[in-house]
Design an enzyme around this catalytic site. Sequence first.
Site, PDB file in Angstrom:
ATOM      1  N   LYS A  89       9.010 -11.043   9.792  1.00 50.00           N
ATOM      2  CA  LYS A  89       7.652 -10.551   9.893  1.00 50.00           C
ATOM      3  C   LYS A  89       7.289  -9.207   9.215  1.00 50.00           C
ATOM      4  O   LYS A  89       6.226  -9.110   8.557  1.00 50.00           O
ATOM      5  CB  LYS A  89       7.501 -10.228  11.279  1.00 50.00           C
ATOM      6  N   ASP A 107       0.320 -11.471  17.694  1.00 49.85           N
ATOM      7  CA  ASP A 107       1.175 -11.098  19.145  1.00 49.85           C
ATOM      8  C   ASP A 107       0.327 -10.361  19.987  1.00 49.85           C
ATOM      9  O   ASP A 107       0.613 -10.837  21.358  1.00 49.85           O
ATOM     10  CB  ASP A 107       2.571 -10.590  18.875  1.00 49.85           C
TER      11      ASP A 107
HETATM   12  P1  NAP Z   1      14.198  -6.710  19.464  1.00 52.85           P
HETATM   13  O1  NAP Z   1      13.220  -6.054  18.433  1.00 52.85           O
HETATM   14  O2  NAP Z   1      15.513  -7.060  18.874  1.00 52.85           O
HETATM   15  O3  NAP Z   1      14.126  -5.583  20.394  1.00 52.85           O
HETATM   16  C1  NAP Z   1      15.008  -5.812  21.679  1.00 52.85           C
HETATM   17  C2  NAP Z   1      14.691  -4.865  22.658  1.00 52.85           C
HETATM   18  O4  NAP Z   1      15.592  -5.094  23.896  1.00 52.85           O
HETATM   19  C3  NAP Z   1      15.088  -3.262  22.292  1.00 52.85           C
HETATM   20  O5  NAP Z   1      13.971  -2.620  23.217  1.00 52.85           O
HETATM   21  C4  NAP Z   1      16.449  -3.288  23.024  1.00 52.85           C
HETATM   22  O6  NAP Z   1      16.760  -1.904  23.383  1.00 52.85           O
HETATM   23  C5  NAP Z   1      16.323  -4.051  24.118  1.00 52.85           C
HETATM   24  N1  NAP Z   1      17.618  -4.549  24.668  1.00 52.85           N
HETATM   25  C6  NAP Z   1      18.492  -5.285  24.092  1.00 52.85           C
HETATM   26  N2  NAP Z   1      19.782  -5.430  24.876  1.00 52.85           N
HETATM   27  C7  NAP Z   1      19.451  -4.670  25.978  1.00 52.85           C
HETATM   28  C8  NAP Z   1      20.447  -4.201  26.950  1.00 52.85           C
HETATM   29  N3  NAP Z   1      21.556  -4.982  27.149  1.00 52.85           N
HETATM   30  N4  NAP Z   1      20.133  -3.272  27.897  1.00 52.85           N
HETATM   31  C9  NAP Z   1      18.930  -2.726  27.559  1.00 52.85           C
HETATM   32  N5  NAP Z   1      18.077  -2.921  26.601  1.00 52.85           N
HETATM   33  C10 NAP Z   1      18.240  -3.942  25.771  1.00 52.85           C
HETATM   34  O7  NAP Z   1      13.354  -7.850  20.097  1.00 52.85           O
HETATM   35  P2  NAP Z   1      12.109  -8.550  20.082  1.00 52.85           P
HETATM   36  O8  NAP Z   1      11.479  -9.310  18.947  1.00 52.85           O
HETATM   37  O9  NAP Z   1      11.174  -7.128  20.521  1.00 52.85           O
HETATM   38  O10 NAP Z   1      12.036  -9.555  21.455  1.00 52.85           O
HETATM   39  C11 NAP Z   1      12.382  -9.080  22.755  1.00 52.85           C
HETATM   40  C12 NAP Z   1      12.161 -10.215  23.526  1.00 52.85           C
HETATM   41  O11 NAP Z   1      10.789 -10.618  23.703  1.00 52.85           O
HETATM   42  C13 NAP Z   1      12.866 -11.381  23.285  1.00 52.85           C
HETATM   43  O12 NAP Z   1      13.540 -12.024  24.295  1.00 52.85           O
HETATM   44  C14 NAP Z   1      11.866 -12.439  22.685  1.00 52.85           C
HETATM   45  O13 NAP Z   1      12.117 -13.933  22.985  1.00 52.85           O
HETATM   46  C15 NAP Z   1      10.578 -11.846  23.706  1.00 52.85           C
HETATM   47  N6  NAP Z   1       9.309 -12.318  22.955  1.00 52.85           N
HETATM   48  C16 NAP Z   1       8.469 -13.243  23.696  1.00 52.85           C
HETATM   49  C17 NAP Z   1       7.505 -13.386  23.019  1.00 52.85           C
HETATM   50  C18 NAP Z   1       6.209 -14.439  23.721  1.00 52.85           C
HETATM   51  O14 NAP Z   1       5.305 -14.755  23.084  1.00 52.85           O
HETATM   52  N7  NAP Z   1       6.452 -14.554  24.839  1.00 52.85           N
HETATM   53  C19 NAP Z   1       6.807 -12.913  21.728  1.00 52.85           C
HETATM   54  C20 NAP Z   1       7.832 -12.188  21.005  1.00 52.85           C
HETATM   55  C21 NAP Z   1       9.021 -11.750  21.491  1.00 52.85           C
HETATM   56  P3  NAP Z   1      17.552  -0.914  22.226  1.00 52.85           P
HETATM   57  O15 NAP Z   1      16.340  -0.325  21.408  1.00 52.85           O
HETATM   58  O16 NAP Z   1      18.095   0.113  23.153  1.00 52.85           O
HETATM   59  O17 NAP Z   1      18.098  -1.859  21.390  1.00 52.85           O
END
Ligand code: NAP
Length: 285
Positions: free
Chosen positions: A70, A106
Site C-alpha cells: 500500500k 479503508d
Molecule cells: P500492522 O500494521 O502489522 O499493525 C499491527 C498492530 O497490532 C500494531 O498496533 C501492533 O502493535 C499490534 N500488535 C500485534 N501483536 C500484538 C501483541 N501481541 N500485543 C499487543 N499488540 C500487538 O497490521 P494492520 O495492517 O494494521 O492490521 C491489523 C489487523 O486489522 C489485522 O488483523 C487485519 O486483518 C485487520 N484489518 C481488517 C480490515 C477490515 O477490513 N476489517 C482492514 C485492515 C486490517 P505494535 O506497534 O506494538 O507492534
Amino acid sequence: MGNGSESKVFVVGWPIDHSRSPIIHNYWIEQHGLKGSYERQACPPEDFERFLASMEGAGFIGGNVTIPHKEAAFRGVGWCDGTAQALGAVNTLWLDGGQICGSNTDGYGFLANLDDLAPGWSSVENLDRGALVIGAGGASRAVVHALVERGFKTVVIANRTLERAQQLAENFGPACLATGLADALDRLPAPAFVVNTTSLGMGKNVELPIDVSGLPEDTLVHDIVYTPLVTPLLGAARKSGLRTVDGLGMLLHQAVPGFERWFGIRPEVTAELRALVLAGTKDAP
Ligand code: NAP
C-alpha cells in the site's frame, strides 16, 4: 470505466491467496451482468514497481492493493486523492488517460460499516465523549483519520509500542492522544466508542487488548479483525451487555468505491454477500 470489452481488475499482494476481495467483486460483476473479471495477482515487493508499470499493457483498468504494497503504491501513482495523501497509502488504483491514480478506501469502509450497523454511533454527544483506538499499525492510521474527519473531539490511541501511537497522534492533530495499552482506559474512562485495530484476537490469538467490563453500558465496541467474526474482545463486550459490531462489514464496504470507479455502478453490501464472504473465510488463517 470499461466499455464494450471485458474490464479486467486485480488485487495485488504478497501473499495473496487468502484475499476475499475476488469473492466480493465477482459477486457484484455477476449480479449486475457485467463483462468483467477480478483476479488475484501475487507480486513480491521487489517486483511491485514493474507490476504497476505493466498494468495498462496487461489490459487492467484498475485494481486493489493489499499488504505489503500500500505504501509503495502511494509512491508509485501519478495522482492520488486527499485521503491517500493523509494516510501515505493507496489501496485502490485506476487509470485515467494513461495515468495511474490512487485512493484509500479503508477509512470509508470503516465508517460506512458503522453507519450501516450502528446508526447514531457518531451522534454529537458521542463525538464529544470521544473514541478509544487500540493499535497503531497500518489499519489504525485509516481508522484514526476517519474518526478525526468524522468529528470525534478526543481520539485516544493505545498501543503496545508507545512511539508508534505517538507518531500517529502527532500526524492527525490535537484531538489525538497517545498512550500505552495498560493506561488506555485511564486516559478516556467513558468512551462512546472502542475499536480494536491490532491483530490480537485473530486466529488462535485469544488475548484481550483491554478489559471492557467497566465500560459504560452504552459504549459501542468494534473489532476490525473478522477471523473469527466474534473475537475475544467482542465476546467479552457482549457478556458485559455492550453493543458490538464485527469487522466483516468494513471489508465489504471498502470495496464499494473501487467497484463504482471501475464499472460505473455503485454496488450494494447485502446480507447475501456477507454470508458468501463469511463462508469464504472459514478456512482463513
Ligand atoms: P500492522 O500494521 O502489522 O499493525 C499491527 C498492530 O497490532 C500494531 O498496533 C501492533 O502493535 C499490534 N500488535 C500485534 N501483536 C500484538 C501483541 N501481541 N500485543 C499487543 N499488540 C500487538 O497490521 P494492520 O495492517 O494494521 O492490521 C491489523 C489487523 O486489522 C489485522 O488483523 C487485519 O486483518 C485487520 N484489518 C481488517 C480490515 C477490515 O477490513 N476489517 C482492514 C485492515 C486490517 P505494535 O506497534 O506494538 O507492534
